[in-house]
Scaffold this motif. Sequence first.
Motif, PDB file in Angstrom:
ATOM      1  N   ASN A  35      -9.946  -6.222  81.550  1.00  0.00           N
ATOM      2  CA  ASN A  35      -9.538  -4.844  81.314  1.00  0.00           C
ATOM      3  C   ASN A  35      -9.997  -4.351  79.950  1.00  0.00           C
ATOM      4  O   ASN A  35     -10.402  -3.202  79.795  1.00  0.00           O
ATOM      5  CB  ASN A  35      -8.010  -4.718  81.425  1.00  0.00           C
ATOM      6  N   LEU A  36      -9.922  -5.229  78.942  1.00  0.00           N
ATOM      7  CA  LEU A  36     -10.408  -4.849  77.623  1.00  0.00           C
ATOM      8  C   LEU A  36     -11.915  -4.609  77.652  1.00  0.00           C
ATOM      9  O   LEU A  36     -12.438  -3.718  76.980  1.00  0.00           O
ATOM     10  CB  LEU A  36     -10.061  -5.939  76.596  1.00  0.00           C
ATOM     11  N   ALA A  37     -12.643  -5.414  78.427  1.00  0.00           N
ATOM     12  CA  ALA A  37     -14.081  -5.207  78.570  1.00  0.00           C
ATOM     13  C   ALA A  37     -14.351  -3.863  79.242  1.00  0.00           C
ATOM     14  O   ALA A  37     -15.273  -3.132  78.863  1.00  0.00           O
ATOM     15  CB  ALA A  37     -14.690  -6.345  79.382  1.00  0.00           C
ATOM     16  N   PHE A  38     -13.518  -3.528  80.232  1.00  0.00           N
ATOM     17  CA  PHE A  38     -13.643  -2.244  80.908  1.00  0.00           C
ATOM     18  C   PHE A  38     -13.434  -1.101  79.920  1.00  0.00           C
ATOM     19  O   PHE A  38     -14.157  -0.097  79.936  1.00  0.00           O
ATOM     20  CB  PHE A  38     -12.618  -2.149  82.037  1.00  0.00           C
ATOM     21  N   LEU A  39     -12.439  -1.244  79.063  1.00  0.00           N
ATOM     22  CA  LEU A  39     -12.165  -0.196  78.078  1.00  0.00           C
ATOM     23  C   LEU A  39     -13.313  -0.042  77.099  1.00  0.00           C
ATOM     24  O   LEU A  39     -13.649   1.071  76.689  1.00  0.00           O
ATOM     25  CB  LEU A  39     -10.864  -0.520  77.331  1.00  0.00           C
ATOM     26  N   SER A  40     -13.939  -1.161  76.709  1.00  0.00           N
ATOM     27  CA  SER A  40     -15.099  -1.086  75.816  1.00  0.00           C
ATOM     28  C   SER A  40     -16.248  -0.338  76.481  1.00  0.00           C
ATOM     29  O   SER A  40     -16.949   0.446  75.841  1.00  0.00           O
ATOM     30  CB  SER A  40     -15.550  -2.507  75.419  1.00  0.00           C
ATOM     31  N   THR A  41     -16.434  -0.581  77.776  1.00  0.00           N
ATOM     32  CA  THR A  41     -17.466   0.141  78.527  1.00  0.00           C
ATOM     33  C   THR A  41     -17.122   1.621  78.611  1.00  0.00           C
ATOM     34  O   THR A  41     -17.995   2.488  78.484  1.00  0.00           O
ATOM     35  CB  THR A  41     -17.597  -0.447  79.948  1.00  0.00           C
ATOM     36  N   LEU A  42     -15.846   1.912  78.797  1.00  0.00           N
ATOM     37  CA  LEU A  42     -15.397   3.296  78.889  1.00  0.00           C
ATOM     38  C   LEU A  42     -15.693   4.057  77.603  1.00  0.00           C
ATOM     39  O   LEU A  42     -16.028   5.247  77.638  1.00  0.00           O
ATOM     40  CB  LEU A  42     -13.887   3.330  79.182  1.00  0.00           C
ATOM     41  N   VAL A  43     -15.600   3.379  76.471  1.00  0.00           N
ATOM     42  CA  VAL A  43     -15.895   4.015  75.177  1.00  0.00           C
ATOM     43  C   VAL A  43     -17.326   4.533  75.157  1.00  0.00           C
ATOM     44  O   VAL A  43     -17.606   5.634  74.674  1.00  0.00           O
ATOM     45  CB  VAL A  43     -15.669   3.026  74.016  1.00  0.00           C
ATOM     46  N   LYS A  44     -18.243   3.742  75.696  1.00  0.00           N
ATOM     47  CA  LYS A  44     -19.657   4.141  75.703  1.00  0.00           C
ATOM     48  C   LYS A  44     -19.923   5.258  76.700  1.00  0.00           C
ATOM     49  O   LYS A  44     -20.721   6.159  76.428  1.00  0.00           O
ATOM     50  CB  LYS A  44     -20.527   2.925  76.048  1.00  0.00           C
ATOM     51  N   GLU A  45     -19.256   5.203  77.840  1.00  0.00           N
ATOM     52  CA  GLU A  45     -19.532   6.179  78.894  1.00  0.00           C
ATOM     53  C   GLU A  45     -18.750   7.478  78.727  1.00  0.00           C
ATOM     54  O   GLU A  45     -19.252   8.557  79.046  1.00  0.00           O
ATOM     55  CB  GLU A  45     -19.218   5.555  80.264  1.00  0.00           C
ATOM     56  N   ASN A  46     -17.525   7.376  78.260  1.00  0.00           N
ATOM     57  CA  ASN A  46     -16.677   8.564  78.109  1.00  0.00           C
ATOM     58  C   ASN A  46     -15.744   8.357  76.918  1.00  0.00           C
ATOM     59  O   ASN A  46     -14.557   8.032  77.081  1.00  0.00           O
ATOM     60  CB  ASN A  46     -15.870   8.813  79.388  1.00  0.00           C
ATOM     61  N   PRO A  47     -16.259   8.539  75.702  1.00  0.00           N
ATOM     62  CA  PRO A  47     -15.462   8.237  74.507  1.00  0.00           C
ATOM     63  C   PRO A  47     -14.183   9.067  74.389  1.00  0.00           C
ATOM     64  O   PRO A  47     -13.174   8.572  73.892  1.00  0.00           O
ATOM     65  CB  PRO A  47     -16.433   8.539  73.352  1.00  0.00           C
ATOM     66  N   ILE A  48     -14.214  10.310  74.855  1.00  0.00           N
ATOM     67  CA  ILE A  48     -13.018  11.156  74.759  1.00  0.00           C
ATOM     68  C   ILE A  48     -11.906  10.600  75.638  1.00  0.00           C
ATOM     69  O   ILE A  48     -10.748  10.477  75.214  1.00  0.00           O
ATOM     70  CB  ILE A  48     -13.341  12.610  75.163  1.00  0.00           C
ATOM     71  N   LEU A  49     -12.262  10.224  76.879  1.00  0.00           N
ATOM     72  CA  LEU A  49     -11.274   9.637  77.777  1.00  0.00           C
ATOM     73  C   LEU A  49     -10.756   8.321  77.213  1.00  0.00           C
ATOM     74  O   LEU A  49      -9.558   8.008  77.327  1.00  0.00           O
ATOM     75  CB  LEU A  49     -11.890   9.410  79.162  1.00  0.00           C
ATOM     76  N   ALA A  50     -11.644   7.545  76.604  1.00  0.00           N
ATOM     77  CA  ALA A  50     -11.241   6.270  76.017  1.00  0.00           C
ATOM     78  C   ALA A  50     -10.236   6.481  74.887  1.00  0.00           C
ATOM     79  O   ALA A  50      -9.233   5.773  74.800  1.00  0.00           O
ATOM     80  CB  ALA A  50     -12.467   5.532  75.489  1.00  0.00           C
ATOM     81  N   LEU A  51     -10.488   7.469  74.042  1.00  0.00           N
ATOM     82  CA  LEU A  51      -9.584   7.758  72.926  1.00  0.00           C
ATOM     83  C   LEU A  51      -8.228   8.252  73.430  1.00  0.00           C
ATOM     84  O   LEU A  51      -7.176   7.872  72.904  1.00  0.00           O
ATOM     85  CB  LEU A  51     -10.209   8.785  71.986  1.00  0.00           C
ATOM     86  N   VAL A  52      -8.265   9.110  74.455  1.00  0.00           N
ATOM     87  CA  VAL A  52      -7.022   9.614  75.037  1.00  0.00           C
ATOM     88  C   VAL A  52      -6.225   8.461  75.664  1.00  0.00           C
ATOM     89  O   VAL A  52      -5.003   8.368  75.490  1.00  0.00           O
ATOM     90  CB  VAL A  52      -7.307  10.702  76.089  1.00  0.00           C
ATOM     91  N   SER A  53      -6.930   7.572  76.375  1.00  0.00           N
ATOM     92  CA  SER A  53      -6.267   6.433  77.020  1.00  0.00           C
ATOM     93  C   SER A  53      -5.649   5.516  75.977  1.00  0.00           C
ATOM     94  O   SER A  53      -4.505   5.065  76.126  1.00  0.00           O
ATOM     95  CB  SER A  53      -7.266   5.650  77.872  1.00  0.00           C
ATOM     96  N   TYR A  54      -6.405   5.246  74.918  1.00  0.00           N
ATOM     97  CA  TYR A  54      -5.894   4.372  73.862  1.00  0.00           C
ATOM     98  C   TYR A  54      -4.672   5.000  73.182  1.00  0.00           C
ATOM     99  O   TYR A  54      -3.674   4.318  72.926  1.00  0.00           O
ATOM    100  CB  TYR A  54      -6.976   4.100  72.817  1.00  0.00           C
TER     101      TYR A  54
END
Length: 228
Positions: A35-54
């Motif tokens: 899941n953490l690896a997924f989140l790291s990938t999400l940062v590259k693909e959709n940084p805004i969504l990643a920041l909101v999720s975090y």
Amino acid sequence: MKKQYKLIIFAVIIVMIAACDHHFEWSSYLGNANNLAFLSTLVKENPILALVSYTAFTVVGSVVFALPGVTFAVVAGIMLGPWLGIIACLFATTLGACIAFLASRFFLKDSIKPLLEKNKLLQKLLFSDNEKNSLVILMITRMVPLFPYNIQNFAYGITGIGFWEYTIYTFIFMFPGVSFFTIGAAGLTAGQDSWKYYLTAAVLAVIVTIAGILIKNKYLNPEYEEVS
């Protein structure tokens, strides 16, 4: 009766959040490296969504599940890297601290007092007759590693400190601790450059530790030490 209604409203909010966590399994992300690896990938693909999720994870984790403060710095370092991670973690943990503060002030005043009784040193510091200004108190509690992050957040809600004063000082004095934990965690995914992150984190840890000892020796007199 008003206090009871406030407590009921807060309890309903907590139950709703807990139910959502059970359904969507938000908290399981911490226990699964995939899941953490997924989140790291999400940062590259959709940084805004990643920041909101975090940010959402951090706020829920700090207010509802009372996760240790270091958890959010570690996740930020792994997920977002050192520099963006520090900024995101500072913002999210400060936001979580503010929500916990407001929840305590408006909903949980009577419920927080028994919790404080378990940490006599924090109780003594916050409600002592020996007056200290808000800046000094927040500097002590945020930088000296004797006071749990989550208990602090709720405890300040039943003091007389102003909301904005609390928010600004919390942001400032959490910065050193957030920095070295986040940078150290970023080293876990830095490959061959990991030693640079570990070295930087170690230097910052030494600085923060020394600062904490100096603050403790200067402001926590023997009267406080007796209740620790």
